[in-house]
Design a protein around this motif. Structure first.
Motif, PDB file in Angstrom:
ATOM      1  N   ILE A  46      -8.947  28.897  13.480  1.00  0.00           N
ATOM      2  CA  ILE A  46      -9.952  28.880  14.493  1.00  0.00           C
ATOM      3  C   ILE A  46     -11.111  27.943  14.299  1.00  0.00           C
ATOM      4  N   SER A  47     -11.417  26.922  15.297  1.00  0.00           N
ATOM      5  CA  SER A  47     -12.456  26.078  15.208  1.00  0.00           C
ATOM      6  C   SER A  47     -13.374  26.626  16.468  1.00  0.00           C
ATOM      7  N   SER A  48     -14.629  25.997  16.535  1.00  0.00           N
ATOM      8  CA  SER A  48     -15.480  26.246  17.609  1.00  0.00           C
ATOM      9  C   SER A  48     -16.061  24.915  18.036  1.00  0.00           C
ATOM     10  N   LEU A  53     -13.921  28.884  21.431  1.00  0.00           N
ATOM     11  CA  LEU A  53     -12.722  28.690  20.361  1.00  0.00           C
ATOM     12  C   LEU A  53     -11.701  27.849  20.743  1.00  0.00           C
ATOM     13  N   MET A  70      -7.797  26.341  18.863  1.00  0.00           N
ATOM     14  CA  MET A  70      -6.831  26.406  17.889  1.00  0.00           C
ATOM     15  C   MET A  70      -6.779  25.327  16.667  1.00  0.00           C
ATOM     16  N   TYR A  99      -3.354  34.598  16.257  1.00  0.00           N
ATOM     17  CA  TYR A  99      -3.594  35.725  15.280  1.00  0.00           C
ATOM     18  C   TYR A  99      -2.346  35.951  14.618  1.00  0.00           C
ATOM     19  N   ILE A 126      -5.757  33.878  21.742  1.00  0.00           N
ATOM     20  CA  ILE A 126      -6.103  34.496  20.600  1.00  0.00           C
ATOM     21  C   ILE A 126      -5.326  35.240  19.869  1.00  0.00           C
ATOM     22  N   LEU A 162     -10.216  33.291  10.779  1.00  0.00           N
ATOM     23  CA  LEU A 162     -11.224  32.405  11.488  1.00  0.00           C
ATOM     24  C   LEU A 162     -11.230  31.002  10.504  1.00  0.00           C
TER      25      LEU A 162
END
Length: 85
Positions: free
Chosen positions: A14-16, A66, A68, A33, A29, A10
C-alpha cells in the motif's frame, strides 16, 4: 491480525497519495490483501479483521487515498483481469 502482519502489508503493498481524490475500493483493498497474503505465505484474516486494523491505523476503508504497490499489486491486477486472448 497481528500488528506486524498488518504493518508488513501496509509497507509492502500500500502507498498513499494525499492529493488523490479517489483511493482504493474496499473490494480492491481486500483483494490486494489476499494477494499479499498468498505471496507472503501468511494466512489471511477475515474482511472484518482487516477493516478493524485499517481503522485502528486511522485509515477509512470506504474513503481513502490508498494506492497499490509491489508484487501483490501486480498479482491482484493480473488475477482480476479478464482472460486475454
Amino acid at each position: 491480525m497481528s500488528a506486524t502482519h498488518f504493518d508488513d502489508f501496509l509497507r509492502e503493498a500500500i502507498s498513499s497519495d494525499p492529493g488523490s481524490e479517489q483511493g482504493l475500493s474496499k473490494e480492491a483493498i481486500f483483494g490486494l490483501y489476499t494477494s499479499w497474503c498468498t505471496l507472503s505465505g501468511c494466512p489471511a484474516e477475515s474482511e472484518d479483521a482487516l477493516w478493524e486494523a485499517l481503522v485502528s491505523k486511522g485509515i477509512d476503508p470506504g474513503k481513502n487515498t490508498l494506492a497499490m504497490t509491489g508484487p501483490a499489486a501486480a498479482d491482484y491486477i493480473l488475477s482480476s483481469a479478464p482472460n486475454l486472448p
